[in-house]
Design an enzyme around this catalytic site. Structure first.
Site, PDB file in Angstrom:
ATOM      1  N   TYR A  58       0.855  -1.183   0.000  1.00 19.39           N
ATOM      2  CA  TYR A  58       0.000   0.000   0.000  1.00 19.39           C
ATOM      3  C   TYR A  58       0.899   1.243   0.000  1.00 19.39           C
ATOM      4  O   TYR A  58       1.493   1.582   1.024  1.00 19.39           O
ATOM      5  CB  TYR A  58      -0.909   0.031   1.226  1.00 19.39           C
ATOM      6  CG  TYR A  58      -1.981  -1.035   1.270  1.00 19.39           C
ATOM      7  CD1 TYR A  58      -2.296  -1.806   0.160  1.00 19.39           C
ATOM      8  CD2 TYR A  58      -2.699  -1.265   2.437  1.00 19.39           C
ATOM      9  CE1 TYR A  58      -3.278  -2.786   0.216  1.00 19.39           C
ATOM     10  CE2 TYR A  58      -3.689  -2.233   2.499  1.00 19.39           C
ATOM     11  CZ  TYR A  58      -3.964  -2.995   1.394  1.00 19.39           C
ATOM     12  OH  TYR A  58      -4.953  -3.957   1.450  1.00 19.39           O
ATOM     13  N   LEU A 211     -18.657  -1.535   2.114  1.00 17.22           N
ATOM     14  CA  LEU A 211     -19.406  -0.425   1.516  1.00 17.22           C
ATOM     15  C   LEU A 211     -19.074  -0.293   0.035  1.00 17.22           C
ATOM     16  O   LEU A 211     -19.372   0.724  -0.593  1.00 17.22           O
ATOM     17  CB  LEU A 211     -19.101   0.893   2.239  1.00 17.22           C
ATOM     18  CG  LEU A 211     -19.520   0.945   3.705  1.00 17.22           C
ATOM     19  CD1 LEU A 211     -19.146   2.282   4.323  1.00 17.22           C
ATOM     20  CD2 LEU A 211     -21.025   0.697   3.849  1.00 17.22           C
ATOM     21  N   ARG A 213     -16.327   0.183  -1.581  1.00 19.95           N
ATOM     22  CA  ARG A 213     -15.457   1.329  -1.877  1.00 19.95           C
ATOM     23  C   ARG A 213     -16.223   2.652  -1.884  1.00 19.95           C
ATOM     24  O   ARG A 213     -15.970   3.542  -2.685  1.00 19.95           O
ATOM     25  CB  ARG A 213     -14.719   1.114  -3.188  1.00 19.95           C
ATOM     26  CG  ARG A 213     -13.863  -0.134  -3.150  1.00 19.95           C
ATOM     27  CD  ARG A 213     -13.435  -0.626  -4.510  1.00 19.95           C
ATOM     28  NE  ARG A 213     -12.652  -1.850  -4.349  1.00 19.95           N
ATOM     29  CZ  ARG A 213     -13.186  -3.061  -4.206  1.00 19.95           C
ATOM     30  NH1 ARG A 213     -14.503  -3.208  -4.222  1.00 19.95           N
ATOM     31  NH2 ARG A 213     -12.430  -4.118  -4.046  1.00 19.95           N
ATOM     32  N   GLY A 214     -17.188   2.739  -1.001  1.00 21.17           N
ATOM     33  CA  GLY A 214     -17.979   3.958  -0.872  1.00 21.17           C
ATOM     34  C   GLY A 214     -19.215   3.988  -1.742  1.00 21.17           C
ATOM     35  O   GLY A 214     -20.081   4.860  -1.569  1.00 21.17           O
ATOM     36  N   SER A 217     -22.246   3.586   0.380  1.00 20.51           N
ATOM     37  CA  SER A 217     -22.136   4.294   1.657  1.00 20.51           C
ATOM     38  C   SER A 217     -23.244   5.309   1.853  1.00 20.51           C
ATOM     39  O   SER A 217     -23.476   5.788   2.970  1.00 20.51           O
ATOM     40  CB  SER A 217     -20.795   5.029   1.739  1.00 20.51           C
ATOM     41  OG  SER A 217     -20.747   6.082   0.778  1.00 20.51           O
TER      42      SER A 217
END
Length: 336
Positions: A58, A211, A213-214, A217
Protein backbone atom coordinates in the site's frame (compact mmCIF):
# COMPACT_ATOMS: atom_id res chain seq x y z
CA UNK A 1 -22.37 1.38 21.84
CA UNK A 2 -20.88 -1.95 22.91
CA UNK A 3 -17.95 -3.40 21.01
CA UNK A 4 -18.44 -7.13 20.69
CA UNK A 5 -15.59 -9.58 20.11
CA UNK A 6 -15.29 -12.33 17.56
CA UNK A 7 -12.76 -15.06 16.88
CA UNK A 8 -11.07 -15.37 13.49
CA UNK A 9 -11.63 -19.08 12.99
CA UNK A 10 -11.27 -21.80 15.57
CA UNK A 11 -7.54 -21.17 15.96
CA UNK A 12 -7.32 -17.44 15.23
CA UNK A 13 -7.13 -14.41 17.50
CA UNK A 14 -10.10 -12.82 19.20
CA UNK A 15 -10.84 -9.48 17.61
CA UNK A 16 -13.43 -6.74 17.82
CA UNK A 17 -16.67 -7.02 15.84
CA UNK A 18 -15.30 -4.48 13.36
CA UNK A 19 -11.79 -4.05 12.01
CA UNK A 20 -10.17 -0.97 10.50
CA UNK A 21 -8.96 -1.24 6.92
CA UNK A 22 -6.17 1.31 6.57
CA UNK A 23 -5.37 1.15 2.84
CA UNK A 24 -7.26 4.33 1.92
CA UNK A 25 -5.09 6.32 4.31
CA UNK A 26 -2.18 5.84 1.92
CA UNK A 27 -3.27 4.73 -1.53
CA UNK A 28 -5.84 4.17 -4.25
CA UNK A 29 -8.54 6.58 -3.05
CA UNK A 30 -6.94 9.94 -3.70
CA UNK A 31 -5.00 12.07 -1.25
CA UNK A 32 -5.40 11.55 2.49
CA UNK A 33 -4.39 13.63 5.51
CA UNK A 34 -1.68 11.86 7.51
CA UNK A 35 -2.46 13.54 10.84
CA UNK A 36 -6.16 12.74 10.48
CA UNK A 37 -5.31 9.18 9.50
CA UNK A 38 -3.24 8.68 12.65
CA UNK A 39 -5.99 10.30 14.73
CA UNK A 40 -8.50 7.92 13.15
CA UNK A 41 -6.43 4.88 14.08
CA UNK A 42 -6.20 6.22 17.65
CA UNK A 43 -9.96 6.83 17.74
CA UNK A 44 -10.61 3.30 16.52
CA UNK A 45 -8.41 1.80 19.23
CA UNK A 46 -10.07 3.99 21.86
CA UNK A 47 -13.49 2.76 20.68
CA UNK A 48 -12.44 -0.86 21.14
CA UNK A 49 -11.49 -1.73 17.57
CA UNK A 50 -8.55 -4.12 17.76
CA UNK A 51 -7.88 -5.32 14.19
CA UNK A 52 -5.78 -3.03 11.97
CA UNK A 53 -5.44 -4.24 8.39
CA UNK A 54 -2.73 -3.19 5.95
CA UNK A 55 -0.54 -4.40 3.10
CA UNK A 56 3.19 -3.94 2.59
CA UNK A 57 2.49 -2.72 -0.97
CA UNK A 58 0.00 0.00 0.00
CA UNK A 59 1.90 3.02 -1.34
CA UNK A 60 5.08 0.92 -1.16
CA UNK A 61 5.35 0.70 2.61
CA UNK A 62 3.76 4.06 3.41
CA UNK A 63 0.73 2.47 5.05
CA UNK A 64 2.76 0.22 7.31
CA UNK A 65 4.88 3.17 8.43
CA UNK A 66 1.72 5.18 9.10
CA UNK A 67 0.31 2.40 11.26
CA UNK A 68 3.69 2.10 12.95
CA UNK A 69 3.51 5.80 13.81
CA UNK A 70 -0.05 5.45 15.08
CA UNK A 71 0.92 2.52 17.31
CA UNK A 72 4.05 4.22 18.57
CA UNK A 73 2.12 7.35 19.60
CA UNK A 74 -0.91 5.54 21.07
CA UNK A 75 -1.24 4.96 24.82
CA UNK A 76 0.49 1.73 25.84
CA UNK A 77 -2.75 -0.02 26.80
CA UNK A 78 -4.28 0.66 23.39
CA UNK A 79 -1.10 -0.29 21.56
CA UNK A 80 -1.02 -3.64 23.33
CA UNK A 81 -4.59 -4.52 22.33
CA UNK A 82 -3.98 -3.84 18.63
CA UNK A 83 -3.80 -6.79 16.24
CA UNK A 84 -1.96 -6.34 12.95
CA UNK A 85 -3.19 -8.04 9.78
CA UNK A 86 -0.70 -7.74 6.90
CA UNK A 87 -0.95 -8.72 3.24
CA UNK A 88 2.21 -9.29 1.23
CA UNK A 89 3.33 -10.54 -2.15
CA UNK A 90 2.12 -7.85 -4.56
CA UNK A 91 4.97 -6.55 -6.69
CA UNK A 92 5.22 -2.86 -7.62
CA UNK A 93 7.61 -0.69 -9.59
CA UNK A 94 8.68 2.94 -8.91
CA UNK A 95 5.88 4.21 -11.17
CA UNK A 96 3.30 2.44 -9.01
CA UNK A 97 2.52 -0.24 -11.59
CA UNK A 98 1.62 -3.78 -10.60
CA UNK A 99 3.97 -6.59 -11.61
CA UNK A 100 2.37 -9.77 -10.31
CA UNK A 101 2.70 -11.70 -7.05
CA UNK A 102 5.52 -13.55 -5.34
CA UNK A 103 4.69 -16.36 -2.94
CA UNK A 104 8.06 -18.11 -2.85
CA UNK A 105 9.15 -19.05 0.69
CA UNK A 106 12.29 -16.89 0.51
CA UNK A 107 10.19 -13.93 -0.63
CA UNK A 108 7.65 -14.50 2.16
CA UNK A 109 10.37 -14.24 4.79
CA UNK A 110 11.91 -11.22 3.07
CA UNK A 111 8.57 -9.38 2.97
CA UNK A 112 7.97 -10.19 6.65
CA UNK A 113 11.35 -8.79 7.70
CA UNK A 114 10.60 -5.43 6.11
CA UNK A 115 7.03 -5.30 7.48
CA UNK A 116 8.18 -5.93 11.04
CA UNK A 117 10.60 -3.03 10.72
CA UNK A 118 8.11 -0.59 9.19
CA UNK A 119 5.38 -1.44 11.69
CA UNK A 120 7.78 -1.28 14.63
CA UNK A 121 6.49 -4.55 16.10
CA UNK A 122 8.14 -7.81 17.09
CA UNK A 123 5.42 -9.95 15.50
CA UNK A 124 2.56 -9.77 12.99
CA UNK A 125 -0.72 -11.20 14.23
CA UNK A 126 -2.16 -12.41 10.90
CA UNK A 127 0.01 -12.72 7.79
CA UNK A 128 -1.34 -13.52 4.33
CA UNK A 129 -0.40 -13.36 0.67
CA UNK A 130 -2.58 -10.75 -1.04
CA UNK A 131 -3.33 -12.88 -4.11
CA UNK A 132 -2.45 -16.43 -5.03
CA UNK A 133 0.86 -16.71 -6.87
CA UNK A 134 0.01 -19.10 -9.73
CA UNK A 135 3.66 -20.14 -10.02
CA UNK A 136 3.98 -21.26 -6.39
CA UNK A 137 1.82 -23.94 -4.71
CA UNK A 138 -0.15 -22.45 -1.83
CA UNK A 139 1.32 -25.18 0.38
CA UNK A 140 4.80 -23.67 -0.03
CA UNK A 141 3.62 -20.13 0.74
CA UNK A 142 1.62 -21.20 3.79
CA UNK A 143 4.48 -23.43 4.90
CA UNK A 144 6.81 -20.44 4.93
CA UNK A 145 4.37 -18.49 7.11
CA UNK A 146 4.17 -21.50 9.43
CA UNK A 147 7.98 -21.35 9.78
CA UNK A 148 7.70 -17.68 10.73
CA UNK A 149 5.15 -18.68 13.37
CA UNK A 150 7.58 -21.23 14.80
CA UNK A 151 10.17 -18.47 15.16
CA UNK A 152 7.70 -16.07 16.81
CA UNK A 153 7.55 -13.48 14.01
CA UNK A 154 3.94 -14.27 13.06
CA UNK A 155 1.04 -15.52 15.18
CA UNK A 156 -1.51 -16.77 12.61
CA UNK A 157 -1.79 -17.72 8.94
CA UNK A 158 -4.41 -15.88 6.89
CA UNK A 159 -5.55 -16.11 3.27
CA UNK A 160 -6.80 -13.49 0.84
CA UNK A 161 -9.11 -13.71 -2.20
CA UNK A 162 -8.68 -17.43 -2.83
CA UNK A 163 -11.27 -20.00 -3.84
CA UNK A 164 -12.64 -22.97 -1.92
CA UNK A 165 -10.16 -25.50 -3.32
CA UNK A 166 -7.19 -23.32 -2.36
CA UNK A 167 -8.65 -22.82 1.11
CA UNK A 168 -8.79 -26.60 1.58
CA UNK A 169 -5.22 -27.09 0.39
CA UNK A 170 -3.95 -24.33 2.65
CA UNK A 171 -5.84 -25.67 5.67
CA UNK A 172 -4.33 -29.12 5.09
CA UNK A 173 -0.88 -27.50 5.41
CA UNK A 174 -1.32 -25.35 8.52
CA UNK A 175 -4.14 -23.96 10.71
CA UNK A 176 -5.77 -20.99 8.94
CA UNK A 177 -7.17 -18.14 11.06
CA UNK A 178 -9.23 -16.39 8.42
CA UNK A 179 -9.84 -15.62 4.78
CA UNK A 180 -9.92 -11.96 3.84
CA UNK A 181 -12.27 -11.45 0.92
CA UNK A 182 -14.70 -8.90 -0.45
CA UNK A 183 -18.22 -9.30 0.92
CA UNK A 184 -21.04 -6.80 0.90
CA UNK A 185 -24.67 -6.44 -0.13
CA UNK A 186 -23.55 -6.13 -3.74
CA UNK A 187 -20.60 -8.56 -3.61
CA UNK A 188 -22.02 -11.87 -2.42
CA UNK A 189 -20.11 -14.40 -4.50
CA UNK A 190 -18.60 -16.08 -1.44
CA UNK A 191 -22.00 -17.39 -0.42
CA UNK A 192 -21.95 -20.05 -3.15
CA UNK A 193 -18.88 -22.14 -2.33
CA UNK A 194 -16.31 -20.21 -0.31
CA UNK A 195 -18.33 -19.38 2.82
CA UNK A 196 -19.67 -22.94 3.21
CA UNK A 197 -16.08 -24.20 2.93
CA UNK A 198 -14.63 -21.82 5.53
CA UNK A 199 -17.46 -22.68 7.91
CA UNK A 200 -16.89 -26.39 7.42
CA UNK A 201 -13.20 -25.90 8.25
CA UNK A 202 -13.69 -23.44 11.11
CA UNK A 203 -12.01 -20.55 9.30
CA UNK A 204 -13.18 -16.99 9.90
CA UNK A 205 -13.97 -14.35 7.28
CA UNK A 206 -12.53 -10.84 7.33
CA UNK A 207 -14.83 -8.98 4.96
CA UNK A 208 -13.39 -6.01 3.10
CA UNK A 209 -15.29 -3.71 0.75
CA UNK A 210 -18.39 -3.80 2.97
CA UNK A 211 -19.41 -0.42 1.52
CA UNK A 212 -18.12 -1.40 -1.93
CA UNK A 213 -15.46 1.33 -1.88
CA UNK A 214 -17.98 3.96 -0.87
CA UNK A 215 -20.46 3.06 -3.60
CA UNK A 216 -23.13 1.91 -1.13
CA UNK A 217 -22.14 4.29 1.66
CA UNK A 218 -24.92 6.74 0.83
CA UNK A 219 -22.33 9.47 0.28
CA UNK A 220 -21.38 8.84 -3.35
CA UNK A 221 -23.11 10.87 -6.09
CA UNK A 222 -23.22 10.42 -9.84
CA UNK A 223 -21.58 13.79 -10.52
CA UNK A 224 -18.64 13.23 -8.17
CA UNK A 225 -15.29 13.83 -9.87
CA UNK A 226 -12.67 11.25 -9.01
CA UNK A 227 -8.95 12.00 -9.02
CA UNK A 228 -6.73 10.12 -11.44
CA UNK A 229 -5.06 8.33 -8.51
CA UNK A 230 -8.43 7.11 -7.22
CA UNK A 231 -8.98 3.40 -7.96
CA UNK A 232 -12.68 4.03 -8.50
CA UNK A 233 -12.01 6.13 -11.59
CA UNK A 234 -11.20 2.84 -13.33
CA UNK A 235 -13.58 0.50 -11.49
CA UNK A 236 -16.39 -0.97 -13.65
CA UNK A 237 -19.03 -0.39 -10.99
CA UNK A 238 -18.33 3.36 -11.01
CA UNK A 239 -18.63 3.79 -14.78
CA UNK A 240 -21.51 5.19 -16.86
CA UNK A 241 -24.72 3.18 -16.80
CA UNK A 242 -23.27 0.79 -14.25
CA UNK A 243 -22.89 3.64 -11.78
CA UNK A 244 -26.44 4.87 -12.29
CA UNK A 245 -27.83 1.35 -11.86
CA UNK A 246 -25.85 0.82 -8.67
CA UNK A 247 -26.81 4.18 -7.21
CA UNK A 248 -30.46 3.26 -7.82
CA UNK A 249 -29.87 0.27 -5.56
CA UNK A 250 -28.45 2.62 -2.94
CA UNK A 251 -31.56 4.78 -3.08
CA UNK A 252 -33.73 1.71 -2.48
CA UNK A 253 -31.55 0.88 0.50
CA UNK A 254 -31.75 4.47 1.73
CA UNK A 255 -35.53 4.18 2.15
CA UNK A 256 -35.07 1.22 4.48
CA UNK A 257 -32.33 2.99 6.42
CA UNK A 258 -34.47 6.11 6.88
CA UNK A 259 -37.33 4.02 8.22
CA UNK A 260 -34.98 2.67 10.90
CA UNK A 261 -33.46 6.08 11.59
CA UNK A 262 -29.95 5.07 10.54
CA UNK A 263 -27.64 5.91 7.65
CA UNK A 264 -27.16 3.88 4.49
CA UNK A 265 -23.61 3.03 5.53
CA UNK A 266 -24.77 1.79 8.92
CA UNK A 267 -27.42 -0.50 7.50
CA UNK A 268 -24.99 -1.88 4.91
CA UNK A 269 -22.40 -2.66 7.60
CA UNK A 270 -25.08 -4.04 9.92
CA UNK A 271 -26.17 -6.40 7.14
CA UNK A 272 -22.64 -7.86 6.94
CA UNK A 273 -22.53 -8.13 10.73
CA UNK A 274 -25.81 -10.06 10.61
CA UNK A 275 -24.37 -12.76 8.35
CA UNK A 276 -22.62 -14.63 11.13
CA UNK A 277 -20.37 -14.46 14.18
CA UNK A 278 -17.52 -15.78 12.03
CA UNK A 279 -17.47 -12.62 9.88
CA UNK A 280 -15.54 -9.48 10.87
CA UNK A 281 -16.25 -6.49 8.59
CA UNK A 282 -13.37 -4.14 7.83
CA UNK A 283 -14.43 -0.49 7.61
CA UNK A 284 -12.21 1.67 5.44
CA UNK A 285 -12.71 4.93 7.32
CA UNK A 286 -10.08 7.61 6.62
CA UNK A 287 -11.48 10.17 9.05
CA UNK A 288 -12.83 10.15 12.58
CA UNK A 289 -16.23 11.29 11.29
CA UNK A 290 -16.57 8.33 8.92
CA UNK A 291 -15.27 5.99 11.62
CA UNK A 292 -17.93 7.24 14.02
CA UNK A 293 -20.65 6.61 11.47
CA UNK A 294 -19.37 3.09 10.84
CA UNK A 295 -19.21 2.27 14.54
CA UNK A 296 -22.88 3.23 14.77
CA UNK A 297 -23.66 0.05 12.83
CA UNK A 298 -22.98 -1.90 16.03
CA UNK A 299 -26.15 -0.43 17.50
CA UNK A 300 -28.33 -1.41 14.52
CA UNK A 301 -30.48 -4.50 15.01
CA UNK A 302 -31.89 -6.01 11.85
CA UNK A 303 -35.05 -8.00 12.38
CA UNK A 304 -36.30 -10.65 9.95
CA UNK A 305 -38.58 -8.10 8.27
CA UNK A 306 -35.65 -5.71 7.84
CA UNK A 307 -33.50 -8.40 6.25
CA UNK A 308 -36.32 -9.37 3.90
CA UNK A 309 -36.77 -5.74 2.86
CA UNK A 310 -33.04 -5.37 2.25
CA UNK A 311 -33.00 -8.54 0.18
CA UNK A 312 -35.85 -7.25 -1.93
CA UNK A 313 -34.20 -3.85 -2.41
CA UNK A 314 -30.75 -5.23 -3.19
CA UNK A 315 -30.98 -8.85 -4.34
CA UNK A 316 -27.88 -11.00 -4.70
CA UNK A 317 -26.10 -10.34 -8.03
CA UNK A 318 -28.00 -7.05 -8.43
CA UNK A 319 -24.86 -4.94 -8.98
CA UNK A 320 -23.83 -3.84 -12.46
CA UNK A 321 -20.17 -4.30 -13.35
CA UNK A 322 -17.34 -6.43 -11.98
CA UNK A 323 -15.74 -5.47 -8.69
CA UNK A 324 -12.31 -5.01 -10.32
CA UNK A 325 -11.12 -4.09 -13.83
CA UNK A 326 -10.66 -7.09 -16.14
CA UNK A 327 -6.88 -7.32 -15.68
CA UNK A 328 -7.21 -7.52 -11.89
CA UNK A 329 -10.11 -9.95 -12.01
CA UNK A 330 -7.76 -12.36 -13.79
CA UNK A 331 -5.63 -12.57 -10.63
CA UNK A 332 -8.53 -13.53 -8.35
CA UNK A 333 -8.43 -17.22 -7.50
CA UNK A 334 -11.73 -16.60 -5.68
CA UNK A 335 -13.45 -15.93 -9.02
CA UNK A 336 -12.33 -19.14 -10.72
Amino acid sequence: MTMRTRTLGTTGPQTSALGLGCMGMSALYGDADRAESVATVHAALEAGVTLLDTGDFYAMGHNEMLIGEALRTAPAALREQALTSVKFGALRDPDGNWSGYDGRPAAVKNFAAYSLQRLGVDHIDVYRIARLDPAVPIEETVGAIAELIEKGYVRHVGLSEVGAETVRRAAATAPIADLQIEYSLISRGIERDILPTTRELGIGITAYGVLSRGLISGHFSRDRQLAANDFRAHSPRFQGENLQHNLNLVEALRKIAEQKGVTVAQIAIAWVLSRGEDIVPLVGARTRARLGESLGALDVTLEAADLAAIEEAVPADAAAGDRYPTAQMAHLDSER
